[in-house]
Motif scaffolding. Structure first.
Motif, short mmCIF file in Angstrom:
data_model
loop_
_atom_site.label_atom_id
_atom_site.label_comp_id
_atom_site.label_asym_id
_atom_site.label_seq_id
_atom_site.Cartn_x
_atom_site.Cartn_y
_atom_site.Cartn_z
N ALA A 45 -7.13 -13.40 -0.25
CA ALA A 45 -6.80 -12.87 0.52
C ALA A 45 -7.63 -11.45 0.50
O ALA A 45 -7.83 -11.12 1.76
CB ALA A 45 -5.62 -11.10 -0.68
N ASN A 81 2.36 -14.40 8.85
CA ASN A 81 1.37 -14.14 7.60
C ASN A 81 0.06 -14.36 7.76
O ASN A 81 -0.23 -14.96 8.86
CB ASN A 81 2.64 -15.19 7.35
CG ASN A 81 1.73 -15.09 5.78
OD1 ASN A 81 0.47 -14.53 5.43
ND2 ASN A 81 2.26 -15.80 4.46
N PRO A 82 -0.58 -13.22 7.75
CA PRO A 82 -2.33 -12.85 7.72
C PRO A 82 -2.82 -14.42 7.54
O PRO A 82 -4.05 -15.03 7.56
CB PRO A 82 -3.06 -12.02 7.28
CG PRO A 82 -1.59 -11.33 5.96
CD PRO A 82 -0.21 -11.59 6.54
N LEU A 83 -2.37 -14.46 6.25
CA LEU A 83 -2.96 -16.29 5.18
C LEU A 83 -2.10 -17.36 6.58
O LEU A 83 -2.36 -18.21 5.65
CB LEU A 83 -2.19 -15.98 4.19
CG LEU A 83 -3.37 -15.55 3.37
CD1 LEU A 83 -3.37 -15.02 2.13
CD2 LEU A 83 -4.71 -16.63 2.90
N LEU A 86 1.19 -1.00 0.23
CA LEU A 86 0.13 -0.42 0.33
C LEU A 86 1.25 0.92 0.38
O LEU A 86 0.71 2.42 -0.07
CB LEU A 86 -1.13 0.15 1.54
CG LEU A 86 -2.24 -0.53 0.83
CD1 LEU A 86 -3.17 -1.26 2.04
CD2 LEU A 86 -3.50 0.24 -0.05
N ALA A 115 -8.51 -13.17 3.70
CA ALA A 115 -7.28 -13.22 5.14
C ALA A 115 -7.07 -11.85 5.20
O ALA A 115 -6.98 -11.52 7.08
CB ALA A 115 -6.55 -13.29 4.56
N VAL A 116 -7.76 -10.66 4.85
CA VAL A 116 -8.10 -9.18 5.46
C VAL A 116 -8.89 -9.33 6.10
O VAL A 116 -9.31 -8.78 7.52
CB VAL A 116 -7.82 -8.29 4.82
CG1 VAL A 116 -6.30 -8.49 3.88
CG2 VAL A 116 -8.50 -7.79 3.87
N TYR A 164 -6.16 5.12 4.81
CA TYR A 164 -5.12 4.40 4.17
C TYR A 164 -3.96 4.05 4.79
O TYR A 164 -3.08 2.98 4.66
CB TYR A 164 -4.32 6.39 3.16
CG TYR A 164 -5.13 6.66 2.91
CD1 TYR A 164 -5.39 6.20 1.38
CD2 TYR A 164 -6.70 7.53 3.03
CE1 TYR A 164 -6.67 5.99 0.81
CE2 TYR A 164 -6.85 8.46 1.89
CZ TYR A 164 -7.45 7.76 0.76
OH TYR A 164 -8.23 8.36 -0.46
N THR A 165 -3.80 4.71 6.51
CA THR A 165 -2.44 3.81 7.06
C THR A 165 -3.64 2.94 7.80
O THR A 165 -2.64 1.46 7.78
CB THR A 165 -2.56 5.11 8.40
OG1 THR A 165 -2.04 6.39 7.48
CG2 THR A 165 -0.98 4.81 9.17
N ALA A 166 -4.32 2.96 8.09
CA ALA A 166 -5.32 1.79 8.77
C ALA A 166 -4.79 0.70 8.04
O ALA A 166 -4.58 -0.70 7.75
CB ALA A 166 -7.19 1.77 8.69
N ALA A 167 -5.32 0.85 6.40
CA ALA A 167 -5.37 -0.58 5.36
C ALA A 167 -4.09 -0.63 5.07
O ALA A 167 -2.96 -1.56 5.30
CB ALA A 167 -5.83 0.29 4.37
N ALA A 168 -3.06 -0.07 4.92
CA ALA A 168 -1.78 -0.23 4.66
C ALA A 168 -1.05 -0.93 5.98
O ALA A 168 -0.38 -1.76 6.13
CB ALA A 168 -0.73 0.82 5.21
N LEU A 215 -9.59 -6.26 12.55
CA LEU A 215 -9.87 -5.55 11.65
C LEU A 215 -10.76 -4.40 12.54
O LEU A 215 -10.94 -3.27 11.82
CB LEU A 215 -10.58 -6.00 10.51
CG LEU A 215 -11.44 -5.59 9.96
CD1 LEU A 215 -10.45 -4.64 8.90
CD2 LEU A 215 -11.97 -6.50 9.20
N LEU A 241 -2.56 -3.25 7.07
CA LEU A 241 -3.37 -5.12 7.79
C LEU A 241 -1.50 -5.64 6.35
O LEU A 241 -1.88 -6.99 6.92
CB LEU A 241 -4.52 -4.86 6.87
CG LEU A 241 -5.04 -4.52 6.76
CD1 LEU A 241 -6.85 -4.83 5.86
CD2 LEU A 241 -5.97 -5.44 8.41
N PHE A 242 -0.53 -4.93 6.15
CA PHE A 242 0.28 -5.53 5.13
C PHE A 242 1.88 -5.58 5.73
O PHE A 242 2.74 -6.09 5.75
CB PHE A 242 0.50 -4.80 4.25
CG PHE A 242 -0.69 -4.77 2.81
CD1 PHE A 242 -1.24 -6.21 1.89
CD2 PHE A 242 -2.49 -4.07 3.10
CE1 PHE A 242 -2.49 -6.53 1.38
CE2 PHE A 242 -3.01 -4.01 1.88
CZ PHE A 242 -2.81 -5.84 1.09
N THR A 243 1.72 -4.88 6.98
CA THR A 243 2.79 -4.48 7.76
C THR A 243 3.14 -6.31 8.67
O THR A 243 2.28 -5.71 9.10
CB THR A 243 3.17 -3.37 8.54
OG1 THR A 243 2.01 -2.93 9.35
CG2 THR A 243 2.77 -2.04 7.98
N GLN A 271 0.26 5.89 0.11
CA GLN A 271 0.09 6.66 1.80
C GLN A 271 1.46 7.79 1.24
O GLN A 271 2.07 8.27 0.15
CB GLN A 271 1.21 6.48 2.31
CG GLN A 271 0.59 4.52 3.25
CD GLN A 271 0.74 4.63 5.06
OE1 GLN A 271 2.31 3.60 4.75
NE2 GLN A 271 0.44 4.35 5.78
#
Lengths: 298, 298
Positions: free
Chosen positions: B252, B292-294, A294, B255-256, B277-281, B262, B283-285, A298
């Motif tokens: 995917a 690994n979220p999966l 993402l 997974a989120v 935007y920060t919140a969505a990002a 969330l 999810l990938f950090t 940002q």
């Protein structure tokens, strides 16, 4: 001009500077602009419906109603096929002509330029810009035939679906998933035959209030504004959190959809080289990402 | 029993062992089972449509048609509200009674247990198990009123939508997005009034072939099987890659959606503590993920 200078100019009434800021938040400089602006809140009203239902006419009379209350109004027209590069003023929209020279009304096209998920990315930032520029109400118009509406419903409170009497619009609205996102349904051109039948048919499909309007003559607009107010007043922390959740998910999906390695992963799965679970998991491993998928947001 | 023993028993015809394997791939032991089985491919046919359209009857006659060709057939009935824990045999489905004692037919309910995205996670693994157990054809039945169909369409080739004559089913199918995923439309109970009109109405809404059948009397089934074969033969690497892409995106998103943080993120966005935007990002950090979220999927 620096971003600070653009903000100052936009706050002094330069629509050109406002437009430049709105373009910047669709670019990689989004975070920079948003940080400079700080966080701001505006009322957001979504207007959707099939082509020809009278969305622009309805919006024009809504704008007039809010202007009478002394509110500043911005209109974002989401048009995936917009020929305007980056979103020009919609000076050609006859119905909006009355507001073109009103300094307290900003009308802008948001071109999503065919990017999947472009809308989910572009709109929250645009709303923040408009709120920072003291627009009290942001009306978002979508064409009502695709995915856009679900993404707009995650932002708007309420989402108003505009339909015409007859089965055609009702079926089209059902097909596009509009009835599921409708907080209010407005049957426009309700002086035509079949309006009452359409109201009855729709009551079977949605719990949302259904109003009859004739936007071109201003009929039913007071009631529509009241219904929009009532829905907004009834907002709760839970509803706000649910909308935020939808926005976060839209952005996350948009981020994975635009991953440059997605097509290669899909081909590898299709060819049996990797299983679908491993492929999906790899979207979340930093080895395949430049730090953060993402990062462009940002 | 070890997983290797279960696989051996299932391959020797134990439906109990097969059921145990299908349950295991819905558990955290999924990867272990899939690795032990290796990768296998079966033909997958999706059957969907509104409740009462006659999906089970249609499947029963399809199963008979494939059995006549000597093919082994598995039926997965996706029922989000299934009372069966983990998926019991659907012995109570009268229409399927003819196949209950056929060792080459396996009928199983997949309960998604209310997990969002549960289907996207459960079905590809289940298909791999069934293919490994030498089922040639896997028929997946979904109820046709929600998101399930889009996820099944990413797996099935083709997706057959079963409707009855009349406007009701057509509107419901449009509303549920079924017409967009339909590769073939079967108008069941086509001996009823209005079948031809329904065919005409649907031709305006979809490019998919539309067949008239009377499943309870076996009428039109030869043509339906032919249409399924024709669609399958016309499959291309591009179509396979597009389906794989949809599966990856479904996983995917699943997974989120099931991320434990969330709701907290959504509340923080709703309260203005963090921007979307920060919140969505986040999810990938990996800082917010246990590696690994999966990881639960693997």
């Amino acid at each position: 001009m620096t971003i600070e200078e653009l903000i100052a100019a936009a706050r002094n009434g330069s629509t050109r500077a406002a437009g430049r800021l709105l373009s910047l938040v669709e670019s990689p400089r989004r975070t920079e602009v948003l940080t400079a602006l700080g966080r701001h809140v505006a009322r957001v009203i979504g207007i959707t419906g099939p082509p020809g239902a009278g969305k622009s006419t309805t919006i024009a009379v809504l704008v007039a109603a809010y202007r009478e209350r002394g509110l500043r109004v911005a209109v974002l027209a989401v048009d995936p096929s917009s020929p305007y590069s980056g979103g020009a003023l919609l000076g050609d929209r006859i119905r909006m002509a009355a507001h073109i020279n009103d300094a307290d009304v900003l009308i802008r096209s948001v071109a999503t330029r065919g990017h999947l998920g472009g809308l989910a990315e572009a709109v929250p930032a645009a709303i923040n810009v408009l709120a920072a520029l003291s627009y009290d109400v942001v009306i978002i118009e979508t064409v009502g035939v695709g995915q856009s509406e679900i993404e707009i419903a995650a932002v708007a409170d309420p989402t108003v679906v505009v339909l015409n009497p007859g089965a055609g619009d009702a079926i089209q609205a059902a097909k596009a998933g509009l009835l599921e996102v409708a907080d209010i349904v407005a049957i426009n051109k309700a002086d035509r035959d079949g309006a009452d039948q359409t109201v009855r048919d729709l009551h079977a499909e949605t719990d949302a209030p259904i109003l009859k309007i004739v936007a071109s003559r201003g009929e039913g607009i007071v009631e529509l504004v009241d219904a929009i107010d009532a829905h907004h007043r009834a907002d709760t922390p839970e509803r706000r959190a649910a909308r935020a959740r939808s926005q976060i998910l839209s952005l996350a999906l948009s981020a994975v959809r635009t991953r440059p390695d997605l097509d290669a992963l899909a081909t590898a799965v299709a060819d049996g080289e990797v299983d679908v679970y491993t492929a999906a998991a790899s979207l979340f491993t930093s080895a395949n990402v430049n730090e953060n998928p993402l990062s462009t947001l940002q």
